[in-house]
Design an enzyme around this catalytic site. Structure first.
Site, PDB file in Angstrom:
ATOM      1  N   CYS A  63     -46.568  28.395  13.702  1.00 27.05           N
ATOM      2  CA  CYS A  63     -45.499  29.299  13.301  1.00 27.05           C
ATOM      3  C   CYS A  63     -44.296  29.101  14.213  1.00 27.05           C
ATOM      4  CB  CYS A  63     -46.034  30.736  13.411  1.00 27.05           C
ATOM      5  SG  CYS A  63     -44.815  32.024  13.179  1.00 27.05           S
ATOM      6  N   CYS A  64     -43.106  29.091  13.612  1.00 24.11           N
ATOM      7  CA  CYS A  64     -41.869  29.049  14.389  1.00 24.11           C
ATOM      8  C   CYS A  64     -40.955  30.147  13.836  1.00 24.11           C
ATOM      9  CB  CYS A  64     -41.224  27.665  14.315  1.00 24.11           C
ATOM     10  SG  CYS A  64     -40.699  27.186  12.661  1.00 24.11           S
ATOM     11  N   TYR A  65     -39.653  29.996  13.965  1.00 22.40           N
ATOM     12  CA  TYR A  65     -38.731  31.024  13.473  1.00 22.40           C
ATOM     13  C   TYR A  65     -38.680  31.070  11.951  1.00 22.40           C
ATOM     14  CZ  TYR A  65     -36.984  31.268  18.235  1.00 22.40           C
ATOM     15  OH  TYR A  65     -36.900  31.417  19.598  1.00 22.40           O
TER      16      TYR A  65
END
Length: 106
Positions: A63-65
């Site tokens: 998961c990132c932004y």
């Protein structure tokens, strides 16, 4: 060589119910402010330990932004021998909008 797949948030839910590992690659301040329940903040300082200590047959959701940077991290983890790696489409911003109750606040 192993590869990764992009996964929509709704498709990630069954993986999470089966104890998938969630790694959040956002910066430490953003992670401390809020993150997915059970997520591990993965960065350059702890990635090697994560690789060495993790069960590589367990599913990993990166998961990132917004779901862009996670693709490179997912590809890297797959190249390190993780068998089932996913990049979360929409990232934490979409996850927190859809499932605020499944986010920890810092």
């Amino acid at each position: 060589m192993s590869t990764y797949s992009c996964i929509d948030i709704n498709d990630a839910l069954p993986l999470l119910e089966n104890n998938a590992i969630v790694v959040d690659i956002r910066d430490a301040v953003s992670f401390q402010t809020s993150h997915m329940n059970t997520a591990i903040n993965l960065n350059n300082d702890n990635v090697q330990a994560f690789i060495e200590e993790s069960n590589k047959s367990q599913a990993v959701i990166v998961c990132c932004y917004h779901g862009n940077s996670s693709k490179g991290a997912a590809e890297f983890l797959a190249s390190q021998g993780f068998e089932e790696v996913y990049s979360l489409n929409g990232g934490f911003s979409q996850w927190s909008a859809m499932f605020p109750e499944q986010c920890e606040q810092g």
